[in-house]
Design an enzyme around this catalytic site. Structure first.
Site, PDB file in Angstrom:
ATOM      1  N   LYS A   4       0.804  -1.226   0.000  1.00 23.21           N
ATOM      2  CA  LYS A   4       0.000   0.000   0.000  1.00 23.21           C
ATOM      3  C   LYS A   4       0.838   1.277   0.000  1.00 23.21           C
ATOM      4  O   LYS A   4       0.296   2.366  -0.164  1.00 23.21           O
ATOM      5  CB  LYS A   4      -0.967   0.004   1.180  1.00 23.21           C
ATOM      6  CG  LYS A   4      -1.983  -1.114   1.129  1.00 23.21           C
ATOM      7  CD  LYS A   4      -2.853  -1.032  -0.107  1.00 23.21           C
ATOM      8  CE  LYS A   4      -3.968  -2.072  -0.049  1.00 23.21           C
ATOM      9  NZ  LYS A   4      -4.861  -1.997  -1.197  1.00 23.21           N
ATOM     10  N   SER A  18      -3.059 -12.619   3.407  1.00 21.52           N
ATOM     11  CA  SER A  18      -3.400 -12.300   2.010  1.00 21.52           C
ATOM     12  C   SER A  18      -2.224 -12.570   1.078  1.00 21.52           C
ATOM     13  O   SER A  18      -2.417 -12.984  -0.072  1.00 21.52           O
ATOM     14  CB  SER A  18      -3.873 -10.851   1.875  1.00 21.52           C
ATOM     15  OG  SER A  18      -2.818  -9.946   2.077  1.00 21.52           O
TER      16      SER A  18
END
Lengths: 318, 92
Positions: free
Chosen positions: A59, A276
């Site tokens: 991110k 994830s």
């Protein structure tokens, strides 16, 4: 130019200067060959170690680009607060850049975010508004939108789910890096869908370089899952930046299988993954089994360090 | 009857109902009543043996049932049972 305009212009230049310095710590992550979890002749798997960036996750890319574009356009100034909803990683990425560049930050985070994320955001000085644990980031987005509507002068609402700067960070960054690091041999890109920025931007970027590249999207197999940041699109609010025409194939990953990969990746590859990231690798391994030949690339969004509770929960059930 | 609060991602399977009034003496019986009323919900909540699936958290009031008697935790007529995703970001 009035004194106030001059002050604003100087402030904007100072922010851009600070961000320019920080840009050196975004992207350019290593490409790691997976050789022990998988060793099928003719098929190679590579994974981008995305935690090796400022803020410790993939991110960093969209968060930085969103802030950069907003400051450049004059929408985000030193007088405004950066506002967004996040399940954690984007929030943490915003928070590290905001702290280092001197930007005020307000985040809407579901109350059931992991304790490590809460601690990090507090340490980084972000203002955090906790939202209903029943509604995930869909609910957090609604709260952020309402905050913005109630006081648009105070906030710059980044809206990562609908902001083109999200996927463009991957189009201009992740995709180009993968192409260069594989010497243009990448044949398949596979990644999970969350904001969908990684898949959309990297997928579009790679396809612009090679129209024949195969793009495979991943989703959790159930709405109640343990893959932080991923979306089960059938039961969620679909992000505005999602391109439903992009994927050649959709695969689904169970949380249990992802946690099994998480365990094996640590033991066999020396990779301590987040759930994830392990789910992306699970998808890549499943795809490799279907192929006779190919170069598969995926991204490992972050490492295990923010997921102590849920990893312990998995270990307790084993 | 006890009330079960349904999280947003599962409301697709409960005709958008956020609450379910459940008969039963235990959490397990209440969940069974819910999955009997909404059959498509069953695969997302419980496994083939009827046990709660991994990573589904159930609270009785403010208490995680795992620190009580798990699925066998007794419930009262005015109990509030919450099904909460194990993670924050999975549904958005």
């Amino acid at each position: 130019m009035t004194a106030q305009q001059n002050f604003k212009q100087e402030g904007s230049a100072a922010l851009l200067g600070a961000l320019e310095e920080l840009s050196h710590y975004v992207g350019n992550t290593p490409l790691y060959p997976i050789t022990r979890l998988h060793n099928k002749p003719g098929v190679r798997i590579y994974a981008k170690l995305e935690w090796e960036q400022f803020g410790g996750s993939v991110k960093a890319r969209p968060a930085f680009n969103i802030i950069w574009e907003a400051v450049k356009s004059g929408e985000l100034t030193q007088e405004k607060r950066l506002l967004d909803a996040s399940s954690g990683n984007t929030g943490i990425a915003y928070a590290v850049f905001a702290a280092a560049a001197g930007i005020k930050l307000t985040l809407c985070i579901p109350e059931n975010a992991s304790k490590e994320r809460k601690h990090l955001l507090k340490a980084l000085g972000a203002e955090v508004i906790y939202t209903s644990p029943f509604e995930g980031t869909d609910g957090a987005q609604a709260v952020a939108k309402e905050l913005y509507r109630s006081n648009p002068e105070l906030y710059y609402y980044a809206d990562q789910y609908n902001n083109d700067a999200n996927w463009k960070a991957h189009f201009n960054g992740t995709a180009q890096e993968i192409w260069a690091q594989t010497n243009g041999t990448v044949s398949h890109f596979i990644a999970g869908l969350g904001t969908t920025g990684t898949f959309t931007g990297t997928g579009r970027g790679l396809r612009a370089l090679n129209k024949d590249i195969q793009l495979i999207s991943l989703q959790p197999e159930s709405p109640l899952h343990a893959l932080e940041g991923w979306k089960h699109l059938e039961t969620a609010v679909v992000p505005g930046i999602f391109d439903d025409q992009l994927a050649d194939k959709h695969l689904f990953v169970s949380s249990d299988k992802a946690f099994e990969t998480l365990r094996k990746a640590a033991l066999l590859e020396g990779l301590t993954l987040s759930p994830s990231a392990a789910a992306n690798l699970t998808g890549a391994l499943a795809l490799a089994n279907e192929l006779d030949k190919g170069v598969i690339v995926t991204v490992l969004a972050d490492d295990h360090s923010k997921y102590t509770d849920i990893i312990e929960e998995y270990n307790a059930r084993r | 009857m006890a009330r079960i609060i349904i999280p947003t991602p599962l409301r697709k399977f409960t005709s958008n109902q956020a609450n379910f009034e459940a008969e039963g003496k235990t959490v397990s019986e209440a969940i069974l009543a819910l999955t009997t009323s909404y059959g498509n919900l069953k695969q997302h909540l419980v496994d083939d043996e009827g046990k709660l699936r991994s990573f589904v958290r159930v609270y009785l009031g403010d208490e995680d049932i795992n620190v009580l008697q798990k699925e066998a935790t007794p419930i009262e007529k005015d109990s509030i049972i919450s099904i909460i995703p194990a993670i924050a970001g999975g549904i958005a």
